[in-house]
Design an enzyme around this catalytic site. Structure first.
Site, PDB file in Angstrom:
ATOM      1  N   ASP A 144       0.852  -1.191   0.000  1.00 29.99           N
ATOM      2  CA  ASP A 144       0.000   0.000   0.000  1.00 29.99           C
ATOM      3  C   ASP A 144       0.887   1.240   0.000  1.00 29.99           C
ATOM      4  OD1 ASP A 144      -2.414  -1.452   0.159  1.00 29.99           O
ATOM      5  OD2 ASP A 144      -2.175  -1.663   2.313  1.00 29.99           O
ATOM      6  N   ASP A 179      -7.158  -1.357  -4.428  1.00 28.30           N
ATOM      7  CA  ASP A 179      -8.181  -0.967  -3.457  1.00 28.30           C
ATOM      8  C   ASP A 179      -9.111   0.106  -4.029  1.00 28.30           C
ATOM      9  OD1 ASP A 179      -7.045  -2.682  -1.582  1.00 28.30           O
ATOM     10  OD2 ASP A 179      -5.743  -1.119  -0.777  1.00 28.30           O
TER      11      ASP A 179
END
Length: 213
Positions: A144, A179
């Site tokens: 991420d 995401d």
């Protein structure tokens, strides 16, 4: 939306997602932060579990999560193919394609990254296919990097129930391209629910004529 358009959309998301993850993984130290604006930063972290850092406890928790993701993706793929064949609305097909691409993007991390890279630390940059990789197949960590602290260290007034007097940051999640794709797909299904699940006029007309025949 035709099948080839859905495939191109999925491939585009996967390329951007994996390029951004590999770039950050091999060029950022763990938890290194690059400030683009006060409200937009790149922060390299790795997610051990599900969204929002949720982790399934136990020795086999990570393995279970990865296998579960792999088993779910074919059903999403079939839903996409069936919606295209049945000429469902572009809202629905786009949403499913985004969710499918995002799911596959994060599965790639979970399945492959453990053997593709060595460990990222605050003093060591990860390298491609090292002799000493950081984990095994199906035990990779999801990369991420996007962080949008639009409101940072805001002191909540004391009169606010439960949160009064606490310091909060909004938005404090760190996420990736996959995401974003999943969240956007789900958002389309929620916001444009009626349009997503209503047949377009040409499909309704075709169904009507088929019944007459």
């Amino acid at each position: 939306m035709k099948l080839r358009h859905s495939v191109l959309l999925i491939l585009l998301i996967l390329v951007v997602d994996q390029f951004s993850k590999v770039f950050v993984k091999t060029n950022f130290y763990y938890q290194e932060e690059v400030r683009i604006f006060d409200w937009f930063r790149l922060v390299f972290i790795e997610n051990e579990g599900m969204a929002w850092g949720t982790v399934i406890p136990g020795e086999y928790g990570k393995l279970f999560l990865t296998i579960f993701r792999i088993l779910v993706v074919p059903f999403i793929g079939y839903w996409l193919w069936d919606s295209i064949i049945r000429e469902k609305s572009n809202f629905l097909i786009t949403a499913i394609a985004l969710i499918f691409a995002g799911a596959v993007g994060n599965i790639i991390d979970s399945v492959l990254y453990g053997v593709m890279f060595d460990d990222s630390t605050r003093t060591h940059l990860a390298t491609f296919f090292p002799e000493d990789h950081y984990s095994t197949w199906l035990h990779g960590r999801v990369v991420d990097m996007f962080y949008f602290p639009i409101i940072e260290d805001y002191l909540v007034p004391t009169w606010v129930p439960f949160m009064g007097g606490k310091t909060v940051t909004f938005f404090n999640a760190i996420f990736n391209v996959a995401d974003v794709a999943i969240s956007t797909g789900v958002g389309i299904l929620i916001v444009f629910n009626k349009r997503a699940f209503t047949l377009p006029p040409q499909s309704i007309s075709r169904v009507f004529h088929n019944k007459l025949d």
